[in-house]
Design a protein around this motif. Structure first.
Motif, PDB file in Angstrom:
ATOM      1  N   LEU A 153       3.747   2.205  -9.432  1.00  0.00           N
ATOM      2  CA  LEU A 153       4.062   1.527  -8.168  1.00  0.00           C
ATOM      3  C   LEU A 153       3.222   0.271  -7.995  1.00  0.00           C
ATOM      4  O   LEU A 153       3.732  -0.792  -7.615  1.00  0.00           O
ATOM      5  CB  LEU A 153       3.824   2.483  -6.995  1.00  0.00           C
ATOM      6  N   ARG A 154       1.939   0.371  -8.307  1.00  0.00           N
ATOM      7  CA  ARG A 154       1.077  -0.791  -8.132  1.00  0.00           C
ATOM      8  C   ARG A 154       1.355  -1.867  -9.162  1.00  0.00           C
ATOM      9  O   ARG A 154       1.237  -3.071  -8.866  1.00  0.00           O
ATOM     10  CB  ARG A 154      -0.389  -0.331  -8.169  1.00  0.00           C
ATOM     11  N   ASP A 155       1.744  -1.453 -10.352  1.00  0.00           N
ATOM     12  CA  ASP A 155       2.056  -2.435 -11.386  1.00  0.00           C
ATOM     13  C   ASP A 155       3.292  -3.247 -11.021  1.00  0.00           C
ATOM     14  O   ASP A 155       3.335  -4.458 -11.255  1.00  0.00           O
ATOM     15  CB  ASP A 155       2.269  -1.707 -12.718  1.00  0.00           C
ATOM     16  N   ARG A 156       4.289  -2.590 -10.417  1.00  0.00           N
ATOM     17  CA  ARG A 156       5.545  -3.270 -10.144  1.00  0.00           C
ATOM     18  C   ARG A 156       5.670  -3.789  -8.721  1.00  0.00           C
ATOM     19  O   ARG A 156       6.362  -4.781  -8.472  1.00  0.00           O
ATOM     20  CB  ARG A 156       6.710  -2.310 -10.431  1.00  0.00           C
ATOM     21  N   LEU A 157       4.991  -3.136  -7.762  1.00  0.00           N
ATOM     22  CA  LEU A 157       5.213  -3.481  -6.357  1.00  0.00           C
ATOM     23  C   LEU A 157       3.954  -3.859  -5.612  1.00  0.00           C
ATOM     24  O   LEU A 157       4.029  -4.363  -4.491  1.00  0.00           O
ATOM     25  CB  LEU A 157       5.871  -2.289  -5.620  1.00  0.00           C
ATOM     26  N   GLY A 158       2.792  -3.620  -6.189  1.00  0.00           N
ATOM     27  CA  GLY A 158       1.541  -3.847  -5.503  1.00  0.00           C
ATOM     28  C   GLY A 158       1.247  -5.325  -5.272  1.00  0.00           C
ATOM     29  O   GLY A 158       1.854  -6.195  -5.851  1.00  0.00           O
ATOM     30  N   PRO A 160      -0.106   8.786 -12.288  1.00  0.00           N
ATOM     31  CA  PRO A 160       0.765   7.878 -13.054  1.00  0.00           C
ATOM     32  C   PRO A 160       1.827   7.201 -12.200  1.00  0.00           C
ATOM     33  O   PRO A 160       2.200   6.052 -12.453  1.00  0.00           O
ATOM     34  CB  PRO A 160       1.389   8.789 -14.117  1.00  0.00           C
ATOM     35  N   LEU A 161       2.313   7.880 -11.148  1.00  0.00           N
ATOM     36  CA  LEU A 161       3.291   7.261 -10.257  1.00  0.00           C
ATOM     37  C   LEU A 161       2.653   6.102  -9.496  1.00  0.00           C
ATOM     38  O   LEU A 161       3.245   5.013  -9.387  1.00  0.00           O
ATOM     39  CB  LEU A 161       3.840   8.299  -9.286  1.00  0.00           C
ATOM     40  N   LYS A 181      12.570   6.054 -11.674  1.00  0.00           N
ATOM     41  CA  LYS A 181      13.614   6.181 -10.648  1.00  0.00           C
ATOM     42  C   LYS A 181      12.997   6.206  -9.247  1.00  0.00           C
ATOM     43  O   LYS A 181      13.546   5.626  -8.295  1.00  0.00           O
ATOM     44  CB  LYS A 181      14.429   7.448 -10.889  1.00  0.00           C
ATOM     45  N   ILE A 182      11.849   6.829  -9.129  1.00  0.00           N
ATOM     46  CA  ILE A 182      11.152   6.842  -7.844  1.00  0.00           C
ATOM     47  C   ILE A 182      10.694   5.435  -7.483  1.00  0.00           C
ATOM     48  O   ILE A 182      10.864   4.977  -6.346  1.00  0.00           O
ATOM     49  CB  ILE A 182       9.957   7.815  -7.890  1.00  0.00           C
ATOM     50  N   VAL A 183      10.117   4.724  -8.454  1.00  0.00           N
ATOM     51  CA  VAL A 183       9.654   3.350  -8.209  1.00  0.00           C
ATOM     52  C   VAL A 183      10.811   2.473  -7.763  1.00  0.00           C
ATOM     53  O   VAL A 183      10.679   1.658  -6.836  1.00  0.00           O
ATOM     54  CB  VAL A 183       8.982   2.778  -9.469  1.00  0.00           C
ATOM     55  N   GLU A 184      11.964   2.649  -8.379  1.00  0.00           N
ATOM     56  CA  GLU A 184      13.133   1.853  -8.021  1.00  0.00           C
ATOM     57  C   GLU A 184      13.548   2.102  -6.575  1.00  0.00           C
ATOM     58  O   GLU A 184      13.904   1.169  -5.839  1.00  0.00           O
ATOM     59  CB  GLU A 184      14.300   2.186  -8.957  1.00  0.00           C
ATOM     60  N   ARG A 243       0.844  -1.188   0.000  1.00  0.00           N
ATOM     61  CA  ARG A 243       0.000   0.000   0.000  1.00  0.00           C
ATOM     62  C   ARG A 243       0.878   1.237   0.000  1.00  0.00           C
ATOM     63  O   ARG A 243       1.946   1.253   0.612  1.00  0.00           O
ATOM     64  CB  ARG A 243      -0.918  -0.005   1.217  1.00  0.00           C
ATOM     65  N   PHE A 244       0.378   2.304  -0.660  1.00  0.00           N
ATOM     66  CA  PHE A 244       1.181   3.503  -0.868  1.00  0.00           C
ATOM     67  C   PHE A 244       0.485   4.714  -0.261  1.00  0.00           C
ATOM     68  O   PHE A 244      -0.702   4.953  -0.475  1.00  0.00           O
ATOM     69  CB  PHE A 244       1.442   3.706  -2.355  1.00  0.00           C
ATOM     70  N   GLY A 245       1.254   5.464   0.533  1.00  0.00           N
ATOM     71  CA  GLY A 245       0.702   6.592   1.270  1.00  0.00           C
ATOM     72  C   GLY A 245       1.305   7.914   0.856  1.00  0.00           C
ATOM     73  O   GLY A 245       2.328   7.991   0.164  1.00  0.00           O
TER      74      GLY A 245
END
Length: 327
Positions: A322-327, A317-318, A281-284, A2-4
């Motif tokens: 994030l959800r596509d790669r880390l969710g 879009p961020l 870069k943020i996702v990484e 989950r992302f806050g």
């Protein structure tokens, strides 16, 4: 995962923060956390509204996102009984969406009331008593408590949410994990340390992360269409972050943080904070928390200057990435 979104009270005024909270919910964030400061880290940040008034307003302009303090120190500036009452009221106002994030605090905020700044062992002993008091009051009973550091005399909280407010604890190191994991519902940490999660899960009596308990991290980012502008802003407002917890906990003033970070360069800050328009870069950077076993991570968009534009243009879009790669 989950992302806050972080309501950074050190860099924005209270009215702005309430507006950002509503926009962050619309953008799709899962939860929102608020710092609880009496002072900014650096003069350049320029703000420090009362987090609890702001959060009360936020509870009324949002409907879905979970809310949380990240973090409140319930031992010096606030008596733990008062923290228990504030947290219970937030639980009611938010219809059960509030988590009380707690920790042993920083001198920057707690020295204000003139009671001194105890050694770390004393601060942690005070936090244990505070947790006992908050838990007892949140049970709804009449509480009398006599401790080494705190007393409570025949007190009850009269307005409680239907379910007790969750308590999340900021911990670091094996000693802190052993001491606090059995007393908390969730873990808070700002570094993606996998040993912290595994150590927590190994403590007898601790709620297991990934099985009801959460590990809640936080990471600063500085999104901006202009990478150079992002680097300069991150350096101006977030170079204090380079000091690490032991420094950050003990310095008492913005002047102290300015002196301690006078030789930190923009490129030094950019090594630790993703700066510019590159969302990948943020996702990484966020992925380090996923790899470490964290269940939740809150983003801090550095600076007020591009906060609204970040929410309007970059947040959706961020979050999709994030959800596509880390969710």
């Amino acid at each position: 995962m989950r992302f806050g979104y972080t309501l950074m009270t050190e860099q924005s005024g209270p009215r702005e923060l309430v507006g950002y909270a509503a926009d962050a919910e619309r953008a799709g964030f899962d939860f929102e956390v608020s710092s609880d400061h009496f002072s900014p880290w650096l003069t350049e940040q320029g703000h420090a509204p009362y987090a609890w008034s702001m959060l009360g307003a936020v509870s009324q302009v949002t409907e879905r996102v979970e809310l949380m303090t990240y973090i409140t120190c319930p031992t010096i500036r606030y008596h733990p009984a008062v923290v228990a009452q504030k947290a219970a009221t937030m639980g009611v106002l938010s219809n059960g969406r509030f988590t009380l994030g707690l920790g042993s605090g920083e001198n920057l905020n707690e020295h204000t009331v003139g009671h001194g700044w105890p050694a770390v062992d004393t601060r942690q002993a005070m936090l244990v008593e505070a947790l006992e008091i908050i838990r007892a009051l949140h049970a709804g009973d009449l509480v009398t408590y006599r401790g080494e550091h705190f007393d409570v005399d025949s007190s009850r909280i009269w307005d409680l949410p239907d379910e007790p407010v969750r308590l999340a604890l900021a911990v670091a190191g094996d000693k802190g994990v052993q001491r606090f994991a059995p007393l908390a519902d969730d873990l808070i940490a700002v570094e993606p340390d996998p040993d912290l999660v595994s150590s927590w899960n190994a403590v007898e009596g601790a709620p297991r992360i990934g099985d009801g308990a959460r590990a809640i991290g936080q990471i600063p980012i500085c999104w901006d269409p202009d990478e150079d502008a992002a680097r300069e802003r991150a350096h101006a407002q977030f170079r204090w972050f380079a000091g690490g917890w032991k420094v950050n906990a003990d310095l008492p003033t913005t002047a102290g943080f300015a002196g301690a970070t006078q030789f930190v360069r923009p490129e030094d800050v950019a090594e630790n904070i993703p700066c510019g328009p590159d969302l990948d870069k943020i996702v990484e950077s966020v992925s380090a928390f996923k790899d470490a076993g964290f269940t939740d991570v809150a983003l801090v968009q550095v600076g007020d200057e591009q906060q609204q534009r970040f929410l309007d243009e970059a947040a959706e879009p961020l979050l999709a990435k994030l959800r596509d790669r880390l969710g």
